[in-house]
Scaffold this active site. Sequence first.
Site, short mmCIF file in Angstrom:
data_model
loop_
_atom_site.label_atom_id
_atom_site.label_comp_id
_atom_site.label_asym_id
_atom_site.label_seq_id
_atom_site.Cartn_x
_atom_site.Cartn_y
_atom_site.Cartn_z
N ASP A 93 0.76 -1.25 -0.09
CA ASP A 93 -0.19 -0.13 0.16
C ASP A 93 0.99 1.29 0.09
O ASP A 93 1.97 1.08 0.32
CB ASP A 93 -0.86 -0.10 1.29
N ASP A 267 -7.39 -7.70 0.80
CA ASP A 267 -6.55 -7.93 1.95
C ASP A 267 -7.24 -7.43 3.09
O ASP A 267 -8.13 -6.37 2.92
CB ASP A 267 -5.53 -7.05 1.87
N1 2YM Z 1 -4.28 3.45 -0.21
C1 2YM Z 1 -5.28 3.19 0.07
N2 2YM Z 1 -6.50 3.83 -0.05
C2 2YM Z 1 -7.60 3.51 0.52
O1 2YM Z 1 -8.80 4.12 -0.02
C3 2YM Z 1 -7.81 2.49 1.30
C4 2YM Z 1 -8.94 2.25 1.92
C5 2YM Z 1 -8.86 1.30 3.11
N3 2YM Z 1 -10.25 0.82 3.76
C6 2YM Z 1 -9.40 0.10 4.46
N4 2YM Z 1 -10.41 -0.69 5.38
C7 2YM Z 1 -9.69 -1.42 6.40
C8 2YM Z 1 -10.80 -2.07 7.38
N5 2YM Z 1 -10.09 -2.68 8.22
C9 2YM Z 1 -11.16 -3.69 8.62
C10 2YM Z 1 -10.84 -4.66 9.85
C11 2YM Z 1 -10.39 -3.97 10.99
C12 2YM Z 1 -9.45 -2.71 10.69
C13 2YM Z 1 -9.96 -1.93 9.39
N6 2YM Z 1 -8.24 -0.49 4.36
C14 2YM Z 1 -8.11 0.64 3.24
C15 2YM Z 1 -6.73 0.93 2.73
C16 2YM Z 1 -6.85 1.82 1.84
N7 2YM Z 1 -5.42 2.29 1.50
#
Ligand code: 2YM
EC number: 2.4.2.29
Length: 373
Positions: A93, A267
Amino acid sequence: MIENFSFSLLATDGKARRGEISMPRGRIRTPAFMPVGTGGTVKAMYMDQVRGVGADIILGNTYHLMLRPGAERVARLGGLHEFARWPHPILTDSGGFQVMSLSKLRKLTEHGVTFRSHIDGSPYEMSPERSIEIQGLLHSDIQMQLDECTALPADAKEIERAMELSLRWAERCKTAFGDQPGKAMFGIVQGGDIAPLRVRSAQALSAMDLKGYAIGGLAVGEPQAVMLDMLDITCPELPTQKPRYLMGVGTPDDILKSVARGIDMFDCVMPTRAGRHGLAYTRRGKINLRNARHADDPRPLDEESDCPAARDYSRAYLHHLVRSQEALGAMLLTWNNLSYYQKLMQHIRDAIEAGQFDARAAVITEGWARGDL
Ligand SMILES: Nc1nc(=O)c2cc3nc(NCCN4CCCCC4)[nH]c3cc2[nH]1
């Protein structure tokens, strides 16, 4: 020897897609789940075990690795694959999401973002160019553009501004990445929960002819129905012959429903984080091993599993380890959970190939509803 990055669509079943990404470091069977290896380690797992449960690719984080141990240091030590002893593909990322969710005193401008480390408060700057440079220093195989992910709920103007900035940053990342045949740089669709903005972002990124497309700005607290609606809006605007990666998703149910809408890659920290908190994913749903009802239960999590963590240890023992905060508790439950997630992905891939995705997805969902027998 595979020279270039290529994606082949092998079968479809409705909007669900079975494909394969070929890269110099190996092939990635899609739909794919990428275990999260934030700091160059999939927490509580040996990399041989990660491979052993069937993972073709893992995720690393630019933000964490640039702060500690440092991107230049990882490069001096031979790159992330050598450093972490994972010779297969790695997706990284870009850092934007983590800067906004973890760092302190951050300031975002057209040029990039300045922030202070959440570890020791030291100052850093991250531009689209620096993010791609860091991902190159890590020897990342699939690099993500630097973007601005808007937390939801947010007002339309704010979502539009961040989406348009992310498009300008995508152009700069494409230029910085240049032409690296065996690697890929993915754009990230933004636009929050606003359909016209999602369409505009997806169309503009498609016009950049990138090697793959992530859908970002979701799994940020919105209801599952909103996330799924955004997939229904976005996927048709993306090129059929390129991989689609839904960032940060998700639960097994999220994954089934997102595959049904055309997503190829996922992921999520869920299986690894839940494992460290005493939670086990099984075919019968989630089991909280902290719960006293397991204290005398001699049964394993799943006697039919080929994963030793699921087959060879009693729930009573796992309960004991979790209650005693023994390291082996986190290790065994993480192993079980990643094994469950990879088996789920294999069932999904087989179902699409057999043209039976909907029917078999329904059987999997019923299994969760049946609860823990
Ligand atoms: N470069 C980048 N752009 C995003 O819009 C993005 C959007 C995202 N949305 C998530 N959600 C993670 C949700 N996760 C669920 C389990 C508990 C911890 C949080 N990770 C992300 C990573 C991301 N990385």
